[in-house]
Design a protein around this motif. Structure first.
Motif, PDB file in Angstrom:
ATOM      1  N   TRP A 296      23.992 -29.061  24.134  1.00 14.31           N
ATOM      2  CA  TRP A 296      23.636 -28.373  25.217  1.00 14.31           C
ATOM      3  C   TRP A 296      23.182 -29.526  26.004  1.00 14.31           C
ATOM      4  O   TRP A 296      21.847 -30.021  25.715  1.00 14.31           O
ATOM      5  CB  TRP A 296      23.330 -27.377  25.075  1.00 14.31           C
ATOM      6  CG  TRP A 296      23.123 -27.191  27.359  1.00 14.31           C
ATOM      7  CD1 TRP A 296      24.000 -26.465  27.742  1.00 14.31           C
ATOM      8  CD2 TRP A 296      21.663 -26.844  26.626  1.00 14.31           C
ATOM      9  NE1 TRP A 296      23.428 -25.808  29.291  1.00 14.31           N
ATOM     10  CE2 TRP A 296      22.356 -26.250  28.863  1.00 14.31           C
ATOM     11  CE3 TRP A 296      20.009 -27.027  26.976  1.00 14.31           C
ATOM     12  CZ2 TRP A 296      21.118 -26.568  29.698  1.00 14.31           C
ATOM     13  CZ3 TRP A 296      19.572 -27.242  27.756  1.00 14.31           C
ATOM     14  CH2 TRP A 296      19.750 -26.975  28.879  1.00 14.31           C
ATOM     15  N   ASN A 297      23.841 -30.427  27.133  1.00 10.83           N
ATOM     16  CA  ASN A 297      22.825 -30.992  28.006  1.00 10.83           C
ATOM     17  C   ASN A 297      22.499 -31.974  27.206  1.00 10.83           C
ATOM     18  O   ASN A 297      21.767 -32.423  26.881  1.00 10.83           O
ATOM     19  CB  ASN A 297      21.271 -30.267  28.348  1.00 10.83           C
ATOM     20  CG  ASN A 297      21.085 -30.605  29.382  1.00 10.83           C
ATOM     21  OD1 ASN A 297      20.939 -32.382  29.886  1.00 10.83           O
ATOM     22  ND2 ASN A 297      19.577 -30.482  29.484  1.00 10.83           N
ATOM     23  N   ASP A 298      23.772 -33.061  26.612  1.00 11.07           N
ATOM     24  CA  ASP A 298      23.350 -34.284  25.590  1.00 11.07           C
ATOM     25  C   ASP A 298      22.537 -33.745  24.900  1.00 11.07           C
ATOM     26  O   ASP A 298      21.799 -34.498  24.422  1.00 11.07           O
ATOM     27  CB  ASP A 298      22.936 -35.684  26.453  1.00 11.07           C
ATOM     28  CG  ASP A 298      23.530 -35.364  27.260  1.00 11.07           C
ATOM     29  OD1 ASP A 298      25.123 -34.979  27.301  1.00 11.07           O
ATOM     30  OD2 ASP A 298      23.622 -36.742  28.914  1.00 11.07           O
ATOM     31  N   HIS A 299      22.095 -32.561  24.393  1.00 13.94           N
ATOM     32  CA  HIS A 299      21.108 -31.641  22.769  1.00 13.94           C
ATOM     33  C   HIS A 299      21.969 -31.552  21.945  1.00 13.94           C
ATOM     34  O   HIS A 299      22.106 -30.938  22.320  1.00 13.94           O
ATOM     35  CB  HIS A 299      19.665 -31.754  23.161  1.00 13.94           C
ATOM     36  CG  HIS A 299      18.934 -31.806  22.808  1.00 13.94           C
ATOM     37  ND1 HIS A 299      18.368 -33.013  21.762  1.00 13.94           N
ATOM     38  CD2 HIS A 299      18.360 -30.696  20.936  1.00 13.94           C
ATOM     39  CE1 HIS A 299      17.290 -32.126  20.462  1.00 13.94           C
ATOM     40  NE2 HIS A 299      17.554 -31.451  20.395  1.00 13.94           N
ATOM     41  N   PHE A 300      21.793 -31.879  20.582  1.00 10.96           N
ATOM     42  CA  PHE A 300      22.091 -31.672  19.343  1.00 10.96           C
ATOM     43  C   PHE A 300      20.452 -30.608  18.311  1.00 10.96           C
ATOM     44  O   PHE A 300      20.155 -31.010  17.958  1.00 10.96           O
ATOM     45  CB  PHE A 300      22.688 -31.775  18.122  1.00 10.96           C
ATOM     46  CG  PHE A 300      24.391 -32.562  19.454  1.00 10.96           C
ATOM     47  CD1 PHE A 300      25.598 -31.680  18.699  1.00 10.96           C
ATOM     48  CD2 PHE A 300      23.904 -33.412  20.243  1.00 10.96           C
ATOM     49  CE1 PHE A 300      26.939 -32.329  19.253  1.00 10.96           C
ATOM     50  CE2 PHE A 300      25.335 -34.040  20.772  1.00 10.96           C
ATOM     51  CZ  PHE A 300      27.000 -33.800  20.332  1.00 10.96           C
ATOM     52  N   PHE A 301      21.214 -29.389  18.572  1.00 16.25           N
ATOM     53  CA  PHE A 301      20.351 -28.504  16.982  1.00 16.25           C
ATOM     54  C   PHE A 301      20.933 -27.609  16.569  1.00 16.25           C
ATOM     55  O   PHE A 301      22.142 -28.277  16.493  1.00 16.25           O
ATOM     56  CB  PHE A 301      19.245 -27.713  18.335  1.00 16.25           C
ATOM     57  CG  PHE A 301      19.672 -27.013  18.993  1.00 16.25           C
ATOM     58  CD1 PHE A 301      19.865 -25.796  18.572  1.00 16.25           C
ATOM     59  CD2 PHE A 301      20.237 -26.792  20.332  1.00 16.25           C
ATOM     60  CE1 PHE A 301      20.045 -24.348  19.730  1.00 16.25           C
ATOM     61  CE2 PHE A 301      20.459 -26.116  21.216  1.00 16.25           C
ATOM     62  CZ  PHE A 301      20.827 -24.808  21.047  1.00 16.25           C
ATOM     63  N   VAL A 302      20.451 -27.157  15.521  1.00 14.00           N
ATOM     64  CA  VAL A 302      20.817 -26.460  14.216  1.00 14.00           C
ATOM     65  C   VAL A 302      20.828 -24.790  14.389  1.00 14.00           C
ATOM     66  O   VAL A 302      19.350 -24.428  14.819  1.00 14.00           O
ATOM     67  CB  VAL A 302      20.490 -26.401  13.080  1.00 14.00           C
ATOM     68  CG1 VAL A 302      21.532 -25.774  12.170  1.00 14.00           C
ATOM     69  CG2 VAL A 302      21.516 -28.273  13.092  1.00 14.00           C
ATOM     70  N   LEU A 303      21.852 -24.028  14.546  1.00 18.78           N
ATOM     71  CA  LEU A 303      21.132 -22.683  14.069  1.00 18.78           C
ATOM     72  C   LEU A 303      21.843 -22.135  13.082  1.00 18.78           C
ATOM     73  O   LEU A 303      23.020 -22.134  12.716  1.00 18.78           O
ATOM     74  CB  LEU A 303      22.441 -21.958  15.423  1.00 18.78           C
ATOM     75  CG  LEU A 303      21.944 -22.201  16.843  1.00 18.78           C
ATOM     76  CD1 LEU A 303      22.456 -20.583  17.408  1.00 18.78           C
ATOM     77  CD2 LEU A 303      19.892 -21.125  16.430  1.00 18.78           C
ATOM     78  N   LYS A 304      20.761 -21.397  12.200  1.00 20.75           N
ATOM     79  CA  LYS A 304      21.215 -20.951  11.123  1.00 20.75           C
ATOM     80  C   LYS A 304      21.490 -19.235  11.380  1.00 20.75           C
ATOM     81  O   LYS A 304      20.159 -18.717  11.491  1.00 20.75           O
ATOM     82  CB  LYS A 304      20.265 -21.383  10.094  1.00 20.75           C
ATOM     83  CG  LYS A 304      20.262 -20.749   8.585  1.00 20.75           C
ATOM     84  CD  LYS A 304      19.402 -21.099   7.691  1.00 20.75           C
ATOM     85  CE  LYS A 304      19.165 -20.584   6.474  1.00 20.75           C
ATOM     86  NZ  LYS A 304      19.969 -20.549   5.700  1.00 20.75           N
ATOM     87  N   VAL A 305      22.331 -18.469  11.214  1.00 22.18           N
ATOM     88  CA  VAL A 305      22.478 -17.493  11.877  1.00 22.18           C
ATOM     89  C   VAL A 305      22.716 -16.741   9.924  1.00 22.18           C
ATOM     90  O   VAL A 305      23.410 -17.122   9.313  1.00 22.18           O
ATOM     91  CB  VAL A 305      24.092 -16.916  12.099  1.00 22.18           C
ATOM     92  CG1 VAL A 305      23.934 -15.439  13.025  1.00 22.18           C
ATOM     93  CG2 VAL A 305      23.825 -18.072  12.892  1.00 22.18           C
ATOM     94  N   GLU A 306      21.986 -15.580   9.932  1.00 19.86           N
ATOM     95  CA  GLU A 306      21.907 -15.432   8.442  1.00 19.86           C
ATOM     96  C   GLU A 306      22.212 -13.240   9.263  1.00 19.86           C
ATOM     97  O   GLU A 306      21.674 -12.775  10.379  1.00 19.86           O
ATOM     98  CB  GLU A 306      20.877 -15.126   7.752  1.00 19.86           C
ATOM     99  CG  GLU A 306      20.450 -16.544   7.416  1.00 19.86           C
ATOM    100  CD  GLU A 306      19.662 -16.239   6.643  1.00 19.86           C
ATOM    101  OE1 GLU A 306      18.739 -15.084   6.747  1.00 19.86           O
ATOM    102  OE2 GLU A 306      18.737 -17.156   5.918  1.00 19.86           O
ATOM    103  N   SER A 307      22.536 -12.381   7.851  1.00 24.65           N
ATOM    104  CA  SER A 307      22.531 -11.125   8.719  1.00 24.65           C
ATOM    105  C   SER A 307      21.344 -10.884   9.157  1.00 24.65           C
ATOM    106  O   SER A 307      21.441  -9.442   9.901  1.00 24.65           O
ATOM    107  CB  SER A 307      22.465  -9.693   7.327  1.00 24.65           C
ATOM    108  OG  SER A 307      21.512 -10.026   6.599  1.00 24.65           O
ATOM    109  N   ASP A 308      20.670 -10.694   8.681  1.00 26.46           N
ATOM    110  CA  ASP A 308      18.577  -9.903   9.433  1.00 26.46           C
ATOM    111  C   ASP A 308      17.857 -10.856  10.094  1.00 26.46           C
ATOM    112  O   ASP A 308      17.150 -10.323  10.251  1.00 26.46           O
ATOM    113  CB  ASP A 308      18.026  -9.816   8.248  1.00 26.46           C
ATOM    114  CG  ASP A 308      17.801 -10.232   7.129  1.00 26.46           C
ATOM    115  OD1 ASP A 308      18.197 -11.317   7.163  1.00 26.46           O
ATOM    116  OD2 ASP A 308      17.589 -10.096   6.858  1.00 26.46           O
ATOM    117  N   ALA A 309      18.257 -12.373  10.529  1.00 26.68           N
ATOM    118  CA  ALA A 309      17.498 -13.122  11.252  1.00 26.68           C
ATOM    119  C   ALA A 309      18.670 -14.619  11.464  1.00 26.68           C
ATOM    120  O   ALA A 309      19.570 -14.886  11.135  1.00 26.68           O
ATOM    121  CB  ALA A 309      16.578 -14.079   9.818  1.00 26.68           C
ATOM    122  N   ILE A 310      18.177 -14.898  12.675  1.00 27.74           N
ATOM    123  CA  ILE A 310      18.835 -16.344  12.545  1.00 27.74           C
ATOM    124  C   ILE A 310      17.350 -17.152  13.139  1.00 27.74           C
ATOM    125  O   ILE A 310      16.297 -17.051  13.422  1.00 27.74           O
ATOM    126  CB  ILE A 310      19.540 -16.352  14.804  1.00 27.74           C
ATOM    127  CG1 ILE A 310      20.192 -15.226  14.489  1.00 27.74           C
ATOM    128  CG2 ILE A 310      19.851 -17.322  15.032  1.00 27.74           C
ATOM    129  CD1 ILE A 310      21.530 -15.211  16.160  1.00 27.74           C
TER     130      ILE A 310
END
Length: 411
Positions: A296-310
């Motif tokens: 988004w907005n010319d930037h990249f980051f990472v999301l790690k999605v788990e059952s009880d936490a992000i």
């Protein structure tokens, strides 16, 4: 590269004589016996670090110059602190000398600052207030904290983890490396399931990813196509920087909405709105750990999605808070909450709970990351100054579902 280690200690002695003034005209004074102060250096370890070598050279020079006055030593040391901008918290060193290059850098900076703070007790010099020498967060340690959005409308209460550097640091030299860095981090998470990088591992990911980015920048076919050195994700994956692939059938493209929808933008409120896309992400099978590269907005980051936490992993500290120069991880779990700040006509303030739990990640992206740029875009649309490129960059957000590739380069 083999490092040649050298350790030593040194000592220097200073005599101080205190004078007590007995009258306002300062003509009668009472000298006190001379007081001998002995300073013993901490042990330094020499390696290839420039900062460590600088401290060692400075110390050796101090021993040789016997005629250098104590006051000059104070002024030079304080000047060096202001120039280098060393900011470390109180307490034990963050890393021991046995932790190789990164550890030595942090440890020696700590000893250098401690020495300066001790010396300044004997002479009034112009230094920054002590409270300004403390960072907001502690490097390499999960710390519960509160973050206020840039427009001061929202407050996030959660845990944050910091690396000691980010992509723009001198050591990393990865100014526009966010796309490559996101791929490197996503690959590490796939290779280390149910784990998060420790501080040294996080630093190494930033350093290695920045190096990979510089290598891509040096290729002739990229210099023309990416003059700003900001690569798209497809190019990074095709270059096989890491053994990573994107599953398009599990990926999402969403769009942010605006508070006052201009005419002709009603389509943003449909199935592809950010809120609906987020609901789809959370409704996906939670039995498996999912790693998304978000753009988004010319930037990249990472999301790690788990059952009880992000977990949100970002290598650009400025995204966390203004002036921050550390890559960071934000945790969104059952203990996370977001509040809205309210002010009445009499400037009295109160807070309302907006969200809590893992749903707070969605509100963080909306209220902390995108709120101000989208409000500004809305004003540009009303005044007919908005360009199509700006609409795409600020309204569209992509969630690239990543998975390990069968072949390619690995860490």
């Amino acid at each position: 590269m083999n490092l040649i280690s050298l350790s030593f200690q040194f000592m220097f002695q200073v005599k101080l004589q205190l004078i007590k003034v007995e009258s306002k005209d300062r003509r009668r004074v009472t000298p006190t016996p001379a007081l001998s102060l002995c300073f013993v250096s901490r042990r330094f370890q020499l390696n290839s670090s420039r900062k460590t070598k600088s401290i060692l050279d400075s110390s050796t020079k101090t021993m040789k110059q016997k005629k250098t006055s104590f006051a000059r030593l104070l002024s030079l040391s304080t000047k060096k602190l202001d120039q280098e901008g060393i900011i470390k918290p109180k307490g034990p060193p963050l890393l021991a000398n046995g932790c190789a290059e990164d550890g030595d850098d942090i440890d020696n900076e700590w000893h250098h600052q401690s020495c300066i703070q001790f010396l300044t007790a004997f002479k009034k010099v112009k230094v920054r207030p002590e409270e300004n020498l403390r960072p907001k967060f502690e490097v390499g340690k999960w710390e519960r904290t509160k973050l206020v959005s840039r427009d001061e409308k929202f407050e996030l209460a959660t845990e944050v983890f910091l690396a000691s550097i980010d992509q723009r640091s001198k050591r990393a030299a990865g100014g526009s490396a966010c796309t490559v860095l996101a791929a490197v981090i996503a690959d590490w998470l796939h290779n280390n399931p149910k784990s998060l990088p420790l501080q040294r591992q996080f630093d190494e990911l930033v350093l290695k990813g920045s190096l990979e980015w510089r290598n891509l920048c040096s290729e002739e076919n990229h210099k023309v196509k990416f003059s700003d050195k900001h690569f798209d994700l497809d190019t990074v994956l095709e270059a096989k920087v890491r053994s990573l692939t994107v599953a398009t059938e599990k990926s999402y493209v969403g769009f942010f909405t605006m508070d006052e929808m201009p005419e002709g933008f009603d389509w943003l409120q449909g199935d592809m709105s950010f809120d609906n896309i987020w609901n789809n992400i959370l409704c996906t099978d939670v039995s498996e750990e999912r790693i998304y590269i978000v753009s988004w907005n010319d930037h990249f980051f990472v999301l790690k999605v788990e059952s009880d936490a992000i977990y949100l992993l970002d290598t650009l500290g400025e995204r966390l808070s203004e002036g921050c120069n550390h890559a960071y991880i934000l945790k969104f779990d059952a203990e996370t909450s977001i509040y809205r700040h309210n002010k009445d006509d009499k400037e009295r303030s109160s807070k309302d709970l907006v969200s809590e739990g893992i749903a707070s990640c969605k509100e963080y992206i909306k209220g902390f990351l995108s709120a101000i740029p989208i409000r500004e875009l809305q004003q540009d649309i009303k005044s007919e100054r908005a360009k199509e490129e700006l609409l795409h960059r600020l309204l569209q957000i992509d969630f690239h579902y990543t998975a390990p590739a069968c072949t390619g380069k690995t860490d």
